[in-house]
Design a protein around this motif. Sequence first.
Motif: not given
Length: 434
Positions: A400-414
Amino acid sequence: MIRLKKNILFIMLLVFVVLLTACNNNSSEDLEDQTVTVAVTEGNIGQFNAWEARSEQFTEETGIEVEFIGIPYDNLLDRITAEGISGDASFDLVTHLDVMGPSISQFLEPLSGYADEDFFERFPESIVELSTYDGEIYSLPLRANAQVLFYREDVFEDLGIEPPTTWEELENVSETITSETDKSAITPYYQAGNNGQNLAIWASYLWGNGAEILDENNTPVFNSSEGVEATEKYIDLLREGFAPEGSVSFAEQESRTHFKQGRSAMWIGWWWVYSDFNASDSSAEEVRGNVNFTTIPTWDDGEQVASVSTFPLGMMESSKNKEAAWEFMEWLSNPENEKSIVMDSLNEEVPMDQFSTDIVQLENLRDEELNELGDDLFNIGGDSFENAKTFPTIPEWPQISDILSRAISNMATGEDVQSQLDAAAEEVELLLQE
Protein backbone atom coordinates in the motif's frame (compact mmCIF):
# COMPACT_ATOMS: atom_id res chain seq x y z
CA MET A 1 7.98 -47.07 60.22
CA ILE A 2 6.49 -43.55 60.28
CA ARG A 3 9.93 -42.12 61.16
CA LEU A 4 11.46 -44.06 58.24
CA LYS A 5 8.90 -42.63 55.80
CA LYS A 6 9.59 -39.12 57.11
CA ASN A 7 13.31 -39.65 56.66
CA ILE A 8 12.79 -40.89 53.09
CA LEU A 9 10.60 -37.88 52.27
CA PHE A 10 13.19 -35.55 53.77
CA ILE A 11 15.99 -37.16 51.76
CA MET A 12 13.92 -36.97 48.55
CA LEU A 13 13.18 -33.28 49.17
CA LEU A 14 16.85 -32.60 49.87
CA VAL A 15 17.88 -34.37 46.65
CA PHE A 16 15.27 -32.35 44.70
CA VAL A 17 16.60 -29.07 46.09
CA VAL A 18 20.18 -30.05 45.28
CA LEU A 19 19.22 -31.04 41.73
CA LEU A 20 17.24 -27.83 41.23
CA THR A 21 20.14 -25.74 42.45
CA ALA A 22 22.52 -27.60 40.18
CA CYS A 23 20.20 -27.05 37.22
CA ASN A 24 19.95 -23.36 37.98
CA ASN A 25 23.71 -23.08 38.28
CA ASN A 26 24.21 -24.92 35.02
CA SER A 27 21.62 -22.66 33.36
CA SER A 28 23.41 -19.57 34.63
CA GLU A 29 26.77 -20.91 33.49
CA ASP A 30 25.32 -21.77 30.07
CA LEU A 31 23.97 -18.23 29.77
CA GLU A 32 27.38 -16.80 30.53
CA ASP A 33 28.88 -18.84 27.71
CA GLN A 34 26.41 -17.56 25.14
CA THR A 35 26.92 -14.87 22.51
CA VAL A 36 24.04 -12.66 21.40
CA THR A 37 24.29 -11.36 17.84
CA VAL A 38 22.50 -8.09 17.09
CA ALA A 39 21.78 -7.05 13.50
CA VAL A 40 21.45 -3.29 12.98
CA THR A 41 21.14 -1.23 9.83
CA GLU A 42 24.32 0.19 8.41
CA GLY A 43 24.74 3.94 8.25
CA ASN A 44 26.80 4.90 11.28
CA ILE A 45 23.71 5.52 13.43
CA GLY A 46 24.75 7.08 16.74
CA GLN A 47 22.28 5.20 18.93
CA PHE A 48 23.29 1.82 17.53
CA ASN A 49 26.97 2.71 17.88
CA ALA A 50 26.32 3.66 21.51
CA TRP A 51 24.60 0.31 22.12
CA GLU A 52 27.62 -1.50 20.77
CA ALA A 53 30.09 0.52 22.82
CA ARG A 54 28.10 0.03 26.03
CA SER A 55 27.52 -3.67 25.45
CA GLU A 56 30.94 -4.24 27.02
CA GLN A 57 29.41 -3.14 30.32
CA PHE A 58 26.60 -5.66 29.83
CA THR A 59 29.16 -8.41 29.24
CA GLU A 60 30.98 -7.47 32.44
CA GLU A 61 27.73 -7.68 34.39
CA THR A 62 26.36 -10.88 32.89
CA GLY A 63 29.17 -12.75 31.17
CA ILE A 64 27.11 -12.77 27.95
CA GLU A 65 29.05 -11.66 24.89
CA VAL A 66 27.37 -9.36 22.35
CA GLU A 67 28.30 -9.04 18.68
CA PHE A 68 26.90 -6.44 16.27
CA ILE A 69 26.60 -6.90 12.53
CA GLY A 70 25.48 -4.34 9.96
CA ILE A 71 22.91 -4.94 7.24
CA PRO A 72 22.36 -2.46 4.39
CA TYR A 73 19.00 -0.75 4.79
CA ASP A 74 17.87 -1.64 1.28
CA ASN A 75 18.50 -5.35 1.98
CA LEU A 76 17.01 -5.46 5.47
CA LEU A 77 13.53 -6.82 4.72
CA ASP A 78 14.83 -9.45 2.30
CA ARG A 79 17.53 -10.52 4.77
CA ILE A 80 15.13 -10.94 7.70
CA THR A 81 12.67 -12.82 5.51
CA ALA A 82 15.32 -15.16 4.07
CA GLU A 83 16.81 -15.94 7.46
CA GLY A 84 13.38 -16.39 9.00
CA ILE A 85 12.37 -18.87 6.33
CA SER A 86 15.63 -20.79 6.77
CA GLY A 87 14.85 -21.35 10.45
CA ASP A 88 18.52 -20.81 11.28
CA ALA A 89 19.06 -17.07 11.49
CA SER A 90 22.61 -15.77 11.79
CA PHE A 91 21.48 -13.16 14.33
CA ASP A 92 19.40 -13.31 17.52
CA LEU A 93 18.13 -9.73 17.58
CA VAL A 94 17.37 -7.38 14.70
CA THR A 95 16.33 -3.76 14.26
CA HIS A 96 13.77 -3.15 11.54
CA LEU A 97 11.54 -0.41 10.19
CA ASP A 98 8.10 -0.55 11.80
CA VAL A 99 6.22 -0.93 8.49
CA MET A 100 8.08 -4.19 7.94
CA GLY A 101 6.73 -5.62 11.19
CA PRO A 102 3.44 -7.17 10.05
CA SER A 103 5.08 -9.03 7.17
CA ILE A 104 7.96 -10.40 9.30
CA SER A 105 6.10 -11.02 12.57
CA GLN A 106 5.96 -14.74 11.76
CA PHE A 107 9.74 -14.77 12.07
CA LEU A 108 9.83 -12.84 15.37
CA GLU A 109 9.46 -14.14 18.91
CA PRO A 110 6.38 -12.77 20.77
CA LEU A 111 7.53 -10.91 23.87
CA SER A 112 4.55 -11.68 26.12
CA GLY A 113 6.45 -14.62 27.58
CA TYR A 114 9.28 -12.34 28.68
CA ALA A 115 7.56 -9.22 30.04
CA ASP A 116 4.13 -8.31 31.36
CA GLU A 117 1.96 -5.40 30.21
CA ASP A 118 3.38 -3.11 32.89
CA PHE A 119 6.80 -3.36 31.24
CA PHE A 120 5.51 -1.72 28.05
CA GLU A 121 3.70 1.09 29.86
CA ARG A 122 7.02 2.91 30.11
CA PHE A 123 6.71 3.76 26.38
CA PRO A 124 4.23 6.09 24.63
CA GLU A 125 1.20 4.17 23.43
CA SER A 126 1.69 5.29 19.82
CA ILE A 127 5.06 3.58 19.46
CA VAL A 128 4.02 0.39 21.24
CA GLU A 129 1.19 0.19 18.73
CA LEU A 130 3.75 -0.02 15.92
CA SER A 131 5.25 -3.12 17.57
CA THR A 132 1.86 -4.82 18.02
CA TYR A 133 0.21 -7.17 15.54
CA ASP A 134 -2.92 -9.21 16.23
CA GLY A 135 -2.76 -8.23 19.88
CA GLU A 136 0.80 -9.47 20.42
CA ILE A 137 3.88 -7.29 21.01
CA TYR A 138 6.80 -8.47 18.90
CA SER A 139 9.51 -5.88 19.47
CA LEU A 140 10.80 -3.18 21.80
CA PRO A 141 10.37 0.37 20.45
CA LEU A 142 13.80 1.50 21.62
CA ARG A 143 14.31 3.83 18.66
CA ALA A 144 11.43 6.10 17.67
CA ASN A 145 10.95 9.54 16.24
CA ALA A 146 8.01 11.88 15.94
CA GLN A 147 7.93 14.59 13.31
CA VAL A 148 8.69 18.17 14.26
CA LEU A 149 9.03 21.38 12.29
CA PHE A 150 12.62 22.64 12.18
CA TYR A 151 13.24 26.28 11.30
CA ARG A 152 16.13 28.70 10.97
CA GLU A 153 15.82 30.83 14.06
CA ASP A 154 18.12 33.54 12.70
CA VAL A 155 16.12 33.86 9.46
CA PHE A 156 12.84 34.11 11.33
CA GLU A 157 14.25 36.74 13.70
CA ASP A 158 15.68 38.82 10.84
CA LEU A 159 12.29 38.78 9.08
CA GLY A 160 10.33 39.44 12.27
CA ILE A 161 8.16 36.34 11.83
CA GLU A 162 7.10 33.63 14.27
CA PRO A 163 7.25 29.87 13.75
CA PRO A 164 3.94 28.73 12.20
CA THR A 165 1.41 26.88 14.33
CA THR A 166 -1.06 26.20 11.49
CA TRP A 167 -0.64 25.20 7.85
CA GLU A 168 -2.11 28.56 6.83
CA GLU A 169 0.51 30.35 8.91
CA LEU A 170 3.16 28.17 7.27
CA GLU A 171 2.01 29.41 3.87
CA ASN A 172 2.07 33.02 5.10
CA VAL A 173 5.61 32.85 6.46
CA SER A 174 6.64 30.97 3.31
CA GLU A 175 5.51 33.92 1.20
CA THR A 176 7.60 36.25 3.35
CA ILE A 177 10.68 34.03 3.20
CA THR A 178 10.59 33.48 -0.57
CA SER A 179 9.90 37.15 -1.34
CA GLU A 180 12.50 38.64 1.00
CA THR A 181 15.35 36.10 0.90
CA ASP A 182 17.07 33.92 -1.69
CA LYS A 183 16.02 30.77 0.17
CA SER A 184 13.25 28.29 -0.40
CA ALA A 185 10.73 28.47 2.40
CA ILE A 186 10.65 24.72 3.05
CA THR A 187 12.18 21.56 1.61
CA PRO A 188 9.79 18.60 1.47
CA TYR A 189 10.57 15.30 -0.26
CA TYR A 190 8.23 13.93 -2.91
CA GLN A 191 10.33 11.14 -4.46
CA ALA A 192 8.62 7.74 -4.67
CA GLY A 193 10.06 4.65 -2.98
CA ASN A 194 12.38 4.50 0.03
CA ASN A 195 9.75 2.64 2.06
CA GLY A 196 7.26 5.45 1.56
CA GLN A 197 9.34 8.31 2.97
CA ASN A 198 7.26 10.85 1.05
CA LEU A 199 4.12 9.80 2.94
CA ALA A 200 5.16 11.12 6.36
CA ILE A 201 4.46 14.81 5.80
CA TRP A 202 1.40 14.03 3.65
CA ALA A 203 -0.04 11.91 6.48
CA SER A 204 0.26 14.80 8.94
CA TYR A 205 -1.71 17.02 6.56
CA LEU A 206 -4.24 14.22 6.01
CA TRP A 207 -4.84 13.20 9.63
CA GLY A 208 -4.93 16.79 10.84
CA ASN A 209 -7.78 17.46 8.41
CA GLY A 210 -9.84 14.63 9.85
CA ALA A 211 -9.13 12.19 7.00
CA GLU A 212 -7.87 8.62 7.29
CA ILE A 213 -5.90 6.29 5.06
CA LEU A 214 -8.05 3.21 5.73
CA ASP A 215 -11.31 2.99 7.64
CA GLU A 216 -12.17 0.43 10.34
CA ASN A 217 -12.93 -2.12 7.62
CA ASN A 218 -9.58 -1.54 5.90
CA THR A 219 -11.28 0.19 3.02
CA PRO A 220 -9.21 3.01 1.43
CA VAL A 221 -10.72 6.41 2.26
CA PHE A 222 -7.77 8.73 1.63
CA ASN A 223 -9.55 10.02 -1.50
CA SER A 224 -12.36 11.58 0.55
CA SER A 225 -13.02 15.31 0.20
CA GLU A 226 -10.91 15.92 3.33
CA GLY A 227 -8.14 13.74 1.94
CA VAL A 228 -8.15 15.57 -1.38
CA GLU A 229 -8.07 18.96 0.37
CA ALA A 230 -5.15 17.87 2.54
CA THR A 231 -3.21 16.49 -0.41
CA GLU A 232 -3.79 19.62 -2.48
CA LYS A 233 -2.32 21.71 0.33
CA TYR A 234 0.72 19.41 0.58
CA ILE A 235 1.36 19.61 -3.18
CA ASP A 236 0.77 23.38 -3.06
CA LEU A 237 4.12 23.78 -1.28
CA LEU A 238 5.62 23.00 -4.67
CA ARG A 239 3.02 24.72 -6.86
CA GLU A 240 3.26 28.00 -4.95
CA GLY A 241 7.03 28.06 -5.21
CA PHE A 242 7.59 27.63 -1.48
CA ALA A 243 9.54 24.39 -2.09
CA PRO A 244 12.46 24.02 -4.51
CA GLU A 245 11.69 22.38 -7.86
CA GLY A 246 14.27 19.70 -7.06
CA SER A 247 12.17 18.42 -4.19
CA VAL A 248 10.16 16.31 -6.67
CA SER A 249 13.21 14.03 -6.84
CA PHE A 250 14.32 14.42 -3.22
CA ALA A 251 14.22 11.55 -0.76
CA GLU A 252 14.47 12.46 2.91
CA GLN A 253 18.26 12.55 2.91
CA GLU A 254 18.51 14.89 -0.08
CA SER A 255 15.94 17.27 1.41
CA ARG A 256 17.79 17.21 4.72
CA THR A 257 21.03 18.05 2.94
CA HIS A 258 19.32 20.94 1.13
CA PHE A 259 18.31 22.41 4.51
CA LYS A 260 21.75 21.74 6.02
CA GLN A 261 23.33 23.68 3.18
CA GLY A 262 21.34 26.76 4.21
CA ARG A 263 19.16 26.75 1.11
CA SER A 264 15.80 26.69 2.89
CA ALA A 265 14.35 28.06 6.11
CA MET A 266 12.12 25.16 7.23
CA TRP A 267 12.20 21.38 7.19
CA ILE A 268 9.73 18.82 8.53
CA GLY A 269 11.19 15.55 9.68
CA TRP A 270 12.27 13.31 12.51
CA TRP A 271 13.52 14.92 15.68
CA TRP A 272 16.82 12.99 15.81
CA VAL A 273 18.16 15.33 13.11
CA TYR A 274 18.23 18.25 15.55
CA SER A 275 21.77 17.52 16.71
CA ASP A 276 22.91 16.86 13.14
CA PHE A 277 21.67 20.26 11.95
CA ASN A 278 23.24 22.18 14.82
CA ALA A 279 26.46 20.30 15.47
CA SER A 280 27.53 18.40 12.36
CA ASP A 281 30.47 19.56 10.27
CA SER A 282 28.33 18.72 7.25
CA SER A 283 26.00 21.63 8.08
CA ALA A 284 26.83 25.01 6.64
CA GLU A 285 28.39 27.46 9.06
CA GLU A 286 25.31 29.71 8.94
CA VAL A 287 23.11 26.73 9.85
CA ARG A 288 25.04 25.32 12.81
CA GLY A 289 23.62 26.61 16.09
CA ASN A 290 20.74 28.42 14.37
CA VAL A 291 18.16 25.63 14.04
CA ASN A 292 15.20 25.53 16.40
CA PHE A 293 12.08 23.38 16.35
CA THR A 294 8.40 23.28 17.20
CA THR A 295 5.48 20.90 16.86
CA ILE A 296 3.90 20.08 13.51
CA PRO A 297 1.40 22.74 12.36
CA THR A 298 -2.33 22.09 12.57
CA TRP A 299 -5.29 22.98 10.41
CA ASP A 300 -7.27 25.96 11.68
CA ASP A 301 -9.24 24.67 14.69
CA GLY A 302 -7.98 21.18 13.83
CA GLU A 303 -6.15 18.58 15.88
CA GLN A 304 -2.39 18.52 16.01
CA VAL A 305 -1.30 15.21 14.52
CA ALA A 306 2.28 14.16 13.87
CA SER A 307 3.56 11.14 12.02
CA VAL A 308 5.67 8.78 14.08
CA SER A 309 8.27 6.29 12.93
CA THR A 310 9.98 3.55 14.90
CA PHE A 311 12.91 1.25 14.35
CA PRO A 312 12.21 -1.37 17.02
CA LEU A 313 14.35 -4.26 18.21
CA GLY A 314 12.90 -7.74 17.75
CA MET A 315 14.04 -11.24 18.66
CA MET A 316 14.23 -13.85 15.92
CA GLU A 317 11.89 -16.79 16.55
CA SER A 318 14.67 -19.14 15.41
CA SER A 319 17.23 -17.75 17.88
CA LYS A 320 19.07 -20.41 19.86
CA ASN A 321 19.93 -17.89 22.58
CA LYS A 322 16.56 -16.46 23.51
CA GLU A 323 17.13 -16.13 27.27
CA ALA A 324 20.44 -14.35 26.73
CA ALA A 325 18.90 -12.24 23.96
CA TRP A 326 16.11 -11.09 26.26
CA GLU A 327 18.65 -10.30 28.98
CA PHE A 328 20.29 -7.86 26.57
CA MET A 329 16.97 -6.40 25.39
CA GLU A 330 15.91 -5.81 28.98
CA TRP A 331 19.26 -4.27 29.82
CA LEU A 332 19.11 -1.92 26.81
CA SER A 333 15.61 -0.80 27.79
CA ASN A 334 16.64 0.27 31.27
CA PRO A 335 15.61 3.96 31.51
CA GLU A 336 18.92 4.85 33.14
CA ASN A 337 20.85 3.43 30.20
CA GLU A 338 18.78 5.44 27.75
CA LYS A 339 19.22 8.64 29.76
CA SER A 340 22.94 8.06 30.19
CA ILE A 341 23.52 7.68 26.44
CA VAL A 342 21.77 10.96 25.70
CA MET A 343 23.28 12.83 28.64
CA ASP A 344 26.78 11.84 27.56
CA SER A 345 25.94 12.96 24.03
CA LEU A 346 24.56 16.35 25.06
CA ASN A 347 27.56 16.89 27.36
CA GLU A 348 29.89 15.96 24.49
CA GLU A 349 31.43 13.12 26.47
CA VAL A 350 31.29 10.56 23.65
CA PRO A 351 32.70 10.42 20.11
CA MET A 352 30.45 11.99 17.48
CA ASP A 353 29.69 8.58 15.98
CA GLN A 354 27.95 7.67 19.27
CA PHE A 355 25.96 10.90 19.53
CA SER A 356 22.29 10.16 20.15
CA THR A 357 19.26 12.15 21.26
CA ASP A 358 16.87 9.21 20.92
CA ILE A 359 14.52 9.07 23.91
CA VAL A 360 11.45 6.83 23.94
CA GLN A 361 10.58 6.28 27.60
CA LEU A 362 7.99 8.47 29.26
CA GLU A 363 10.01 9.29 32.35
CA ASN A 364 12.95 10.43 30.23
CA LEU A 365 10.84 12.42 27.78
CA ARG A 366 9.71 14.58 30.68
CA ASP A 367 13.05 14.57 32.54
CA GLU A 368 13.94 18.14 33.57
CA GLU A 369 17.69 17.61 33.36
CA LEU A 370 17.51 16.17 29.85
CA ASN A 371 15.17 18.89 28.62
CA GLU A 372 17.33 21.64 30.04
CA LEU A 373 20.35 20.26 28.20
CA GLY A 374 18.33 19.51 25.04
CA ASP A 375 16.54 22.86 24.71
CA ASP A 376 13.19 21.24 25.56
CA LEU A 377 13.48 18.82 22.63
CA PHE A 378 12.16 15.86 24.61
CA ASN A 379 9.09 17.66 25.89
CA ILE A 380 8.27 18.60 22.30
CA GLY A 381 8.90 15.01 21.29
CA GLY A 382 6.71 13.76 24.11
CA ASP A 383 3.89 16.04 23.01
CA SER A 384 4.29 14.80 19.45
CA PHE A 385 4.19 11.15 20.55
CA GLU A 386 1.00 11.81 22.49
CA ASN A 387 -0.63 13.41 19.44
CA ALA A 388 0.79 10.96 16.90
CA LYS A 389 -1.04 8.64 14.58
CA THR A 390 0.50 5.62 12.93
CA PHE A 391 0.33 3.96 9.57
CA PRO A 392 -1.83 0.81 9.48
CA THR A 393 -0.13 -2.23 11.02
CA ILE A 394 -1.29 -4.76 8.47
CA PRO A 395 0.81 -7.17 6.37
CA GLU A 396 -0.18 -5.42 3.14
CA TRP A 397 1.07 -2.02 4.25
CA PRO A 398 4.44 -2.16 2.40
CA GLN A 399 2.56 -2.68 -0.90
CA ILE A 400 0.00 0.00 0.00
CA SER A 401 2.85 2.33 0.88
CA ASP A 402 4.40 1.79 -2.55
CA ILE A 403 1.09 2.60 -4.26
CA LEU A 404 0.59 5.81 -2.29
CA SER A 405 4.23 6.81 -2.63
CA ARG A 406 4.00 6.61 -6.43
CA ALA A 407 0.78 8.63 -6.37
CA ILE A 408 2.41 11.40 -4.30
CA SER A 409 5.32 11.53 -6.73
CA ASN A 410 2.96 11.68 -9.72
CA MET A 411 1.00 14.55 -8.17
CA ALA A 412 4.19 16.44 -7.41
CA THR A 413 5.16 16.23 -11.06
CA GLY A 414 1.85 17.64 -12.25
CA GLU A 415 -0.76 14.89 -12.24
CA ASP A 416 -4.28 15.72 -10.99
CA VAL A 417 -4.74 15.11 -7.25
CA GLN A 418 -8.28 13.74 -7.31
CA SER A 419 -7.56 11.39 -10.22
CA GLN A 420 -4.38 10.05 -8.66
CA LEU A 421 -5.99 9.46 -5.26
CA ASP A 422 -8.98 7.73 -6.87
CA ALA A 423 -6.70 5.48 -8.92
CA ALA A 424 -4.58 4.68 -5.87
CA ALA A 425 -7.69 3.88 -3.82
CA GLU A 426 -8.90 1.47 -6.49
CA GLU A 427 -5.50 -0.22 -6.63
CA VAL A 428 -5.32 -0.54 -2.82
CA GLU A 429 -8.85 -1.96 -2.68
CA LEU A 430 -7.99 -4.62 -5.25
CA LEU A 431 -4.85 -5.49 -3.31
CA LEU A 432 -6.77 -5.94 -0.06
CA GLN A 433 -9.34 -8.14 -1.75
CA GLU A 434 -6.77 -10.64 -2.98
